[in-house]
Design an enzyme around this catalytic site. Structure first.
Site, PDB file in Angstrom:
ATOM      1  N   HIS A   1      47.326  37.738  43.201  1.00  0.00           N
ATOM      2  CA  HIS A   1      46.280  36.916  43.827  1.00  0.00           C
ATOM      3  C   HIS A   1      45.671  35.960  42.811  1.00  0.00           C
ATOM      4  O   HIS A   1      45.008  36.372  41.867  1.00  0.00           O
ATOM      5  CB  HIS A   1      45.189  37.805  44.427  1.00  0.00           C
ATOM      6  CG  HIS A   1      44.204  37.039  45.265  1.00  0.00           C
ATOM      7  ND1 HIS A   1      44.566  36.390  46.428  1.00  0.00           N
ATOM      8  CD2 HIS A   1      42.885  36.782  45.105  1.00  0.00           C
ATOM      9  CE1 HIS A   1      43.516  35.791  46.951  1.00  0.00           C
ATOM     10  NE2 HIS A   1      42.475  36.002  46.156  1.00  0.00           N
TER      11      HIS A   1
ATOM     12  N   ARG B   1      30.124  30.502  44.555  1.00  0.00           N
ATOM     13  CA  ARG B   1      31.004  29.707  45.390  1.00  0.00           C
ATOM     14  C   ARG B   1      30.595  28.232  45.394  1.00  0.00           C
ATOM     15  O   ARG B   1      31.438  27.337  45.420  1.00  0.00           O
ATOM     16  CB  ARG B   1      31.015  30.262  46.829  1.00  0.00           C
ATOM     17  CG  ARG B   1      32.159  29.723  47.662  1.00  0.00           C
ATOM     18  CD  ARG B   1      32.163  30.323  49.036  1.00  0.00           C
ATOM     19  NE  ARG B   1      31.017  29.893  49.833  1.00  0.00           N
ATOM     20  CZ  ARG B   1      30.989  29.892  51.163  1.00  0.00           C
ATOM     21  NH1 ARG B   1      32.043  30.321  51.831  1.00  0.00           N
ATOM     22  NH2 ARG B   1      29.927  29.496  51.822  1.00  0.00           N
TER      23      ARG B   1
ATOM     24  N   HIS C   1      42.066  37.443  52.568  1.00  0.00           N
ATOM     25  CA  HIS C   1      40.857  37.999  51.947  1.00  0.00           C
ATOM     26  C   HIS C   1      40.190  38.912  52.963  1.00  0.00           C
ATOM     27  O   HIS C   1      39.935  38.498  54.106  1.00  0.00           O
ATOM     28  CB  HIS C   1      39.844  36.890  51.625  1.00  0.00           C
ATOM     29  CG  HIS C   1      40.192  36.024  50.455  1.00  0.00           C
ATOM     30  ND1 HIS C   1      40.060  34.668  50.480  1.00  0.00           N
ATOM     31  CD2 HIS C   1      40.627  36.327  49.214  1.00  0.00           C
ATOM     32  CE1 HIS C   1      40.395  34.158  49.302  1.00  0.00           C
ATOM     33  NE2 HIS C   1      40.752  35.149  48.513  1.00  0.00           N
TER      34      HIS C   1
ATOM     35  N   HIS D   1      41.240  42.342  48.100  1.00  0.00           N
ATOM     36  CA  HIS D   1      39.941  42.981  47.844  1.00  0.00           C
ATOM     37  C   HIS D   1      39.788  44.262  48.674  1.00  0.00           C
ATOM     38  O   HIS D   1      39.874  45.344  48.136  1.00  0.00           O
ATOM     39  CB  HIS D   1      38.731  42.055  48.099  1.00  0.00           C
ATOM     40  CG  HIS D   1      38.770  40.785  47.322  1.00  0.00           C
ATOM     41  ND1 HIS D   1      38.814  40.756  45.947  1.00  0.00           N
ATOM     42  CD2 HIS D   1      38.794  39.486  47.717  1.00  0.00           C
ATOM     43  CE1 HIS D   1      38.846  39.507  45.529  1.00  0.00           C
ATOM     44  NE2 HIS D   1      38.836  38.715  46.581  1.00  0.00           N
TER      45      HIS D   1
ATOM     46  N   ASP E   1      42.787  36.661  40.494  1.00  0.00           N
ATOM     47  CA  ASP E   1      41.916  35.970  41.446  1.00  0.00           C
ATOM     48  C   ASP E   1      41.195  34.758  40.840  1.00  0.00           C
ATOM     49  O   ASP E   1      41.759  33.686  40.738  1.00  0.00           O
ATOM     50  CB  ASP E   1      40.930  36.984  42.046  1.00  0.00           C
ATOM     51  CG  ASP E   1      40.117  36.435  43.204  1.00  0.00           C
ATOM     52  OD1 ASP E   1      40.367  35.298  43.623  1.00  0.00           O
ATOM     53  OD2 ASP E   1      39.226  37.146  43.718  1.00  0.00           O
TER      54      ASP E   1
HETATM   55 ZN   LIG Z   1      40.651  35.055  46.284  1.00  0.00          ZN
END
Ligand SMILES: [Zn+2]
Length: 453
Positions: free
Chosen positions: A69, A92, A242, A279, A330
């Site tokens: 990922h 984010r 996700h 996750h 990630d």
């Molecule tokens: Zn991700």
């Protein structure tokens, strides 16, 4: 046919609880042609060379590591998001600011440097969860898959394989609000148009495989989930999603759909043996049963999950349920699969205040064979006849690993201890150096180019 012979001081062979000493590995046409542990009787007397053409590999040789990922461009945020408080959602916003600045050229430069950093860390295959499809604002490039093509080229330069997980990202909330601001370049409008664009991208390079992804239940409306799942199913392609990274996603999904994200995905046939949930940090026991019964895998990303204050996923419960666990870096707060692997065990220790949840072989499997399977390369991740010749040799004489028994390497080594990396029979890292990319210099330039000044 040319045969290359390598003599590993130690090699970790499939299903072996511990590495095996003195293993001759023969490679032909990018595949492992023979694996011969030299038993005491077949081992030559001291001073006698039986395989003079075999190149010694001092240290421990493991199969290629799979980074299941990745969002390559998140590497540009490393070390830049720790100044204040906040959580996943504030991080984010910073990530979106970088996303807004990328174009095909800067994306290629950044991804090439990041994938080369992965090669240095022993990664032979990466799964790129790719949603940066369009121009800022959402207009298509002349070639609507130009950004995906940049990733394919980046992986070729770095010398690693790529599974491009073309990601459907259509809405900004579980209740279907439109994409806004920097998100607009992620979107294709609806799942049918996503499928059309994704189907038009057919790279023929042997180092690439194309799969699909549902960004999350936030980003694909329930009534369009099946379109993405069917697209992947028709192609027998990997499908990633996700899942339950944040409790807020679970709460919102229950409020809107009356069920958990996992249950919603199950209802729309997104789960299955080609599916990997990324996750799965906050599942219920019913969710775990749905994942296990459907043979859906889970990709844990422990260094990102701790960096973003997500929580600790129930890795031990998942393993007990028979769920295949793989690993990903990630957001690339760290690119080190040894660190990801040991975190699976060490996080369980913090939670339970007990030790010994995962055997070293379990951690190796998560970092190698399971990750390759999750990315659609079932013929990689094992040092076995017929497998792809991906060999990663780790030093046992560095400051970190000196005195460490080979079986303990996942608790001691880091990316910096990777000495040599072979991908499909080709050496891409030797003596700890990438053979075609100046990784620190290219990373510095590429990161600087995309960060707001
Ligand atoms: Zn991700």
């Amino acid at each position: 046919m040319t045969t290359a012979r390598w003599l590993a001081q130690y090699a970790w062979l499939p299903e072996h609880a511990e590495p095996t000493p003195d293993v001759l590995i023969e490679v032909e046409a990018g595949r492992i042609a023979a694996v011969t542990p030299l038993t005491p009787s077949s081992r030559p007397p001291a001073g006698v060379e039986v395989y003079p053409d075999a190149v010694p590999l001092p240290g421990l040789t493991v199969p290629g590591l799979a980074n299941a990922h990745s969002h390559a461009f998140h590497r540009a945020l490393r070390g830049r998001t720790h100044g204040g408080r906040g959580d996943f959602w504030t991080w984010r916003d910073q990530m979106y600011a970088v996303a807004d600045r990328l174009d095909p050229d800067t994306y290629l430069a950044l991804a090439r440097a990041v994938y080369a950093e992965m090669a240095l860390a022993g990664v032979t295959c990466v799964g790129e969860f790719h949603y940066l499809h369009h121009r800022p604002g959402g207009g298509a490039y002349d070639d609507p898959n130009e950004m995906g093509a940049a990733l394919v080229e980046a992986a070729a330069h770095a010398g690693i394989r790529l599974t491009l997980l073309d990601t459907a990202y259509l809405t900004s909330t579980v209740d279907g609000q439109a994409l806004a601001g920097p998100q607009r370049r992620f979107g294709d409008g609806d799942a049918a148009r996503w499928a059309q664009r994704a189907a038009a991208f057919q790279p023929t390079d042997p180092h690439v495989r194309v799969g699909a992804a549902v960004h999350s239940v936030r980003a694909v409306p329930a009534d369009q989930l099946r379109t993405v799942a069917e697209w992947a199913g028709e192609r027998q392609a990997p499908l990633h999603v996700h899942l339950s990274e944040q409790p807020a996603e679970n709460d919102k999904c229950r409020a809107v759909h009356g069920r958990s994200p996992t249950a919603l995905l199950a209802e729309h046939d997104v789960l299955g043996s080609n599916t990997t949930a990324v996750h799965a940090t906050h599942p219920t026991s019913a969710d775990l049963a749905l994942l296990a019964d459907s043979r859906t895998g889970v990709c844990l990303c422990p260094t990102t999950e701790r960096d973003l204050a997500d929580g600790i996923g129930p890795a031990r419960l998942m393993a007990e349920a028979g769920i295949r666990l793989s690993l990903g870096s990630d957001s690339h707060a760290v690119i080190d699969l040894f660190e990801e692997a040991r975190a699976v065990e060490l996080d369980e220790r913090l939670r339970t205040r007990r030790r010994g949840h995962f055997a070293p072989l379990d951690l190796l499997t998560a970092a190698t064979a399971a990750g390759h399977t999750a990315l659609g390369w079932a013929d990689a991740g094992r040092i076995a006849v017929g497998a792809r010749a991906d060999l990663v040799t780790v030093r046992l004489d560095s400051a970190r690993t000196a005195g460490v028994p080979p079986v303990g390497v996942f608790f001691a080594a880091g990316a910096a201890d990777v000495e040599q990396v072979m991908v499909d029979g080709r050496v891409v890292v030797a003596e700890g150096r990438h053979l075609s990319v100046d990784v620190p210099a290219e990373l510095a330039a590429a990161v600087e180019a995309v960060n707001p000044t």
